[in-house]
Design a protein around this motif. Structure first.
Motif, PDB file in Angstrom:
ATOM      1  N   UNK A 265     -29.882  39.690 -24.905  1.00 34.57           N
ATOM      2  CA  UNK A 265     -29.264  39.430 -26.206  1.00 34.57           C
ATOM      3  C   UNK A 265     -30.337  39.170 -27.268  1.00 34.57           C
TER       4      UNK A 265
ATOM      5  N   UNK B 137     -34.115  34.880 -31.745  1.00 32.82           N
ATOM      6  CA  UNK B 137     -34.119  34.396 -30.368  1.00 32.82           C
ATOM      7  C   UNK B 137     -33.594  35.465 -29.432  1.00 32.82           C
TER       8      UNK B 137
ATOM      9  N   UNK C 232     -25.030  36.551 -33.099  1.00 33.51           N
ATOM     10  CA  UNK C 232     -25.425  37.637 -32.213  1.00 33.51           C
ATOM     11  C   UNK C 232     -25.640  38.916 -33.010  1.00 33.51           C
TER      12      UNK C 232
ATOM     13  N   UNK D 221     -26.512  43.182 -28.165  1.00 35.59           N
ATOM     14  CA  UNK D 221     -26.811  42.877 -26.782  1.00 35.59           C
ATOM     15  C   UNK D 221     -26.808  44.148 -25.946  1.00 35.59           C
TER      16      UNK D 221
ATOM     17  N   UNK E 159     -28.827  36.789 -19.566  1.00 38.21           N
ATOM     18  CA  UNK E 159     -27.657  36.152 -18.972  1.00 38.21           C
ATOM     19  C   UNK E 159     -27.779  36.167 -17.456  1.00 38.21           C
TER      20      UNK E 159
ATOM     21  N   UNK F   4     -28.088  41.643 -18.430  1.00 34.74           N
ATOM     22  CA  UNK F   4     -27.684  41.417 -19.827  1.00 34.74           C
ATOM     23  C   UNK F   4     -28.799  40.748 -20.619  1.00 34.74           C
TER      24      UNK F   4
ATOM     25  N   UNK G 102     -30.386  37.184 -30.999  1.00 29.92           N
ATOM     26  CA  UNK G 102     -29.697  36.337 -31.979  1.00 29.92           C
ATOM     27  C   UNK G 102     -30.634  36.091 -33.154  1.00 29.92           C
TER      28      UNK G 102
END
Lengths: 112, 111
Positions: B33, B90, B45, B48, B94, B31, B35
Motif C-alpha cells: 500500500x 508511507x 490511501x 495498493x 499486509x 499486498x 498512503x
C-alpha cells in the motif's frame, strides 16, 4: 468522509495515569485495529480486534469494541513518558477487507 | 521481523519533476500500500497492489501512478510533482492476519 474518527484529538495526562482514546466508525467492519506513530515515523501495529470480539488485552493495552454503537476504545494503563505518540484506529471493512481506513488520530502526551 | 524500507527519509523536488518513491519489503507479502499523511487528514490511501503487476486505486489516486514489477518492490510515481503533493508518504504491507507493517516514511517537499 473518514470512516474512523478518534476522540479526543489531543490528550495530555500525567505519567502513571490511564489514557483512554475512542474511535467511532460508520460502516460494518471485519476488524478494527489500533496503531501508534512516534513523531515523524511510520506506524506500528498495536492490537487487532475482530468484529465478533468485545474486548482484547495486550500488556498495558485494553481494547473494547461495541459493534452496535460502531465504536471502540483504547485504554493504556499506568502511562509512561515513552507512550507519548499519536494513536490511530483503522477499520478493515467487510468488503475490500485488504484495505484499512484510518482515522485522524489522537495525539497523546504523557507529562513526567 | 518484517522489514519495510523506503528509499529516502527526506526528499526535496521542484514543481514539474517526475518523482519516484520506492518501497521494498522482505517478507513475501502479497499486498502492498501507499498512503499519504497530512495534518488533520490522517492517512489516505493512494494505491495498493495485491500481486505483481496488479494494482488498484485508493481514495486519492489523482496525480500518482504505481509500479509493481517484483513482489518485494512497490513504487509510487508522481508524474509531474506539484506543491500540493508535499506530504509524508508511507508504504505498508499486509500480513495474513490483516495487520499492516509500515515503512519509516518519506517526507516529500515540492518547491
Amino acid at each position: 468522509s473518514q470512516q474512523g474518527e478518534e476522540d479526543p484529538q489531543a490528550l495530555s495526562i500525567q505519567e502513571g495515569e490511564n489514557a483512554t482514546m475512542n474511535c467511532s466508525y460508520k460502516t460494518s467492519i471485519n476488524n478494527l485495529q489500533w496503531y501508534r506513530q512516534n513523531s515523524g515515523r511510520g506506524l506500528v501495529h498495536l492490537i487487532l480486534i475482530r468484529s465478533n470480539e468485545r474486548e482484547k488485552h495486550s500488556g498495558r493495552l485494553r481494547v473494547t469494541l461495541d459493534t452496535s454503537k460502531k465504536s471502540s476504545s483504547l485504554l493504556i494503563t499506568a502511562s509512561r513518558a515513552a507512550d507519548t505518540a499519536s494513536y490511530f484506529c483503522a477499520t478493515g471493512l467487510l468488503q475490500g477487507a485488504q484495505k484499512l481506513v484510518f482515522g485522524q488520530g489522537t495525539r497523546l502526551t504523557i507529562n513526567p | 521481523d518484517v522489514k519495510v524500507t523506503q528509499s529516502s527519509r527526506y526528499l526535496v523536488k521542484r514543481t514539474g519533476e517526475k518523482v519516484f518513491l520506492e518501497c521494498v519489503q522482505d517478507m513475501d507479502h502479497e499486498n502492498m500500500f501507499w498512503y499519504r499523511q497530512d495534518p488533520g487528514l490522517g492517512l489516505r490511501l493512494i494505491y495498493f497492489s495485491y500481486d505483481v503487476k496488479m494494482k488498484e486505486k485508493g481514495d486519492i489516486p489523482e496525480g500518482y501512478s504505481v509500479s509493481r514489477e517484483k513482489k518485494e518492490r512497490f513504487s509510487l510515481i508522481l508524474e509531474s510533482a506539484s506543491t500540493n503533493q508535499t506530504s509524508m508518504y508511507l508504504c505498508a504491507t499486509r500480513t495474513v492476519s490483516d495487520t499492516q507493517y509500515f515503512g519509516p516514511g518519506t517526507r516529500l517537499t515540492v518547491l
